[in-house]
Design a protein around this motif. Structure first.
Motif, PDB file in Angstrom:
ATOM      1  N   LEU A   1       0.844  -1.190   0.000  1.00 51.90           N
ATOM      2  CA  LEU A   1       0.000   0.000   0.000  1.00 51.90           C
ATOM      3  C   LEU A   1       0.883   1.245   0.000  1.00 51.90           C
ATOM      4  CD1 LEU A   1      -2.796  -0.972   2.533  1.00 51.90           C
ATOM      5  CD2 LEU A   1      -2.995  -0.745   0.074  1.00 51.90           C
ATOM      6  N   TRP A   2       0.607   2.147  -0.931  1.00 53.30           N
ATOM      7  CA  TRP A   2       1.397   3.369  -1.102  1.00 53.30           C
ATOM      8  C   TRP A   2       0.459   4.562  -1.136  1.00 53.30           C
ATOM      9  CZ3 TRP A   2       6.704   2.639  -1.693  1.00 53.30           C
ATOM     10  CH2 TRP A   2       7.120   1.328  -1.998  1.00 53.30           C
ATOM     11  N   THR A   3       0.938   5.706  -0.649  1.00 52.08           N
ATOM     12  CA  THR A   3       0.186   6.941  -0.798  1.00 52.08           C
ATOM     13  C   THR A   3       0.960   7.834  -1.761  1.00 52.08           C
ATOM     14  OG1 THR A   3      -0.866   8.790   0.349  1.00 52.08           O
ATOM     15  CG2 THR A   3       1.216   8.049   1.241  1.00 52.08           C
ATOM     16  N   ALA A   4       0.237   8.483  -2.661  1.00 50.76           N
ATOM     17  CA  ALA A   4       0.861   9.380  -3.630  1.00 50.76           C
ATOM     18  C   ALA A   4       1.197  10.692  -2.928  1.00 50.76           C
ATOM     19  CB  ALA A   4      -0.066   9.622  -4.810  1.00 50.76           C
TER      20      ALA A   4
ATOM     21  N   GLU B   1       5.602  10.258  -6.933  1.00 52.37           N
ATOM     22  CA  GLU B   1       6.414   9.933  -5.767  1.00 52.37           C
ATOM     23  C   GLU B   1       5.492   9.238  -4.776  1.00 52.37           C
ATOM     24  OE1 GLU B   1       8.522  12.306  -2.165  1.00 52.37           O
ATOM     25  OE2 GLU B   1       8.991  13.043  -4.181  1.00 52.37           O
ATOM     26  N   LEU B   2       5.817   7.994  -4.437  1.00 50.96           N
ATOM     27  CA  LEU B   2       4.987   7.182  -3.545  1.00 50.96           C
ATOM     28  C   LEU B   2       5.679   6.971  -2.205  1.00 50.96           C
ATOM     29  CD1 LEU B   2       4.072   4.449  -6.172  1.00 50.96           C
ATOM     30  CD2 LEU B   2       2.551   6.228  -5.347  1.00 50.96           C
ATOM     31  N   ARG B   3       4.874   6.907  -1.118  1.00 49.84           N
ATOM     32  CA  ARG B   3       5.408   6.589   0.208  1.00 49.84           C
ATOM     33  C   ARG B   3       4.676   5.363   0.711  1.00 49.84           C
ATOM     34  NH1 ARG B   3       3.767   7.672   5.261  1.00 49.84           N
ATOM     35  NH2 ARG B   3       2.282   9.234   4.586  1.00 49.84           N
TER      36      ARG B   3
ATOM     37  N   LEU C   1       9.315   5.717  -3.173  1.00 44.46           N
ATOM     38  CA  LEU C   1       9.504   5.108  -4.482  1.00 44.46           C
ATOM     39  C   LEU C   1       9.038   6.108  -5.530  1.00 44.46           C
ATOM     40  CD1 LEU C   1       9.847   2.431  -6.250  1.00 44.46           C
ATOM     41  CD2 LEU C   1       7.424   2.082  -5.844  1.00 44.46           C
ATOM     42  N   ASN C   2       9.825   6.279  -6.596  1.00 46.55           N
ATOM     43  CA  ASN C   2       9.409   7.102  -7.732  1.00 46.55           C
ATOM     44  C   ASN C   2       9.014   6.166  -8.854  1.00 46.55           C
ATOM     45  OD1 ASN C   2       9.564   9.864  -7.020  1.00 46.55           O
ATOM     46  ND2 ASN C   2      11.798   9.689  -6.989  1.00 46.55           N
TER      47      ASN C   2
END
Length: 187
Positions: free
Chosen positions: A21-24, A42-44, A52-53
């Protein structure tokens, strides 16, 4: 789960990508002179905080996840973990204090905040947009100093430094926007 195109990703969206699960965090739409347009995102990671890009073309399909939001009351902090309680069921949830980042000082005892859950797992916490703080240190009020854009530094009761208008004095309560970390108004 709804799938969205790569060009529909917006900051704040929660996505399922590479089985995580990533947040933009940041989204830039790029239209190069040659080739198709894409979104540079750009994801966290919501579980471990790694970044992560990633590039998403408009034809790429991404799984968008809806998080359940529940109001929780902040109880205390211990060993770098923030403890929150559901005021209806009295269930307690722990989240790492790094989740709030530089906004951590604005969290006050007994404050109600929104905790986001994915299948009973607490992933994220957001503070109220406006918080009342007391000014503990600033320059004295100078009569006649009412220039339009003159601000002076002030230290709040939680140790955070903000810029305030010249008419705000020491021991006054002010409202601070927790998203921009800026003075909003007098309390």
């Amino acid at each position: 789960m709804p799938k969205i195109n790569g060009n529909e990703i917006r900051p704040g969206n929660v996505l399922e990508h590479n089985d995580a699960l990533w947040t933009a965090v940041k989204v830039d739409h790029v239209k190069p002179g040659k080739g198709g347009a894409f979104a540079q995102v750009e994801l966290r990671n919501l579980r471990n905080g790694s970044k992560l890009n990633e590039r998403f073309r408009s034809a790429d399909k991404v799984e968008r996840v809806r998080l359940e939001q529940k109001d929780q009351q902040f109880l205390y902090e211990s060993d770098g973990m923030l403890v929150f309680m559901n005021t209806e069921t009295y269930e307690q949830v722990e989240l790492p204090s790094e989740i709030l980042g530089d906004r951590r000082p604005f969290l006050q005892d007994g404050m109600t905040i929104v905790v986001e859950f994915h299948e009973e797992e607490a992933l994220n916490a957001t503070l109220p947009q406006k918080v009342i703080c007391k000014v503990v240190e600033t320059e004295p009020v100078v009569k006649g100093q009412t220039a339009a854009n003159s601000f002076k530094p002030a230290v709040l009761d939680n140790g955070v430094k903000v810029m305030v208008p010249p008419f705000v004095g020491q021991d006054e309560d002010i409202v601070v926007n927790t998203e921009t970390m800026e003075y909003t108004e007098r309390a």
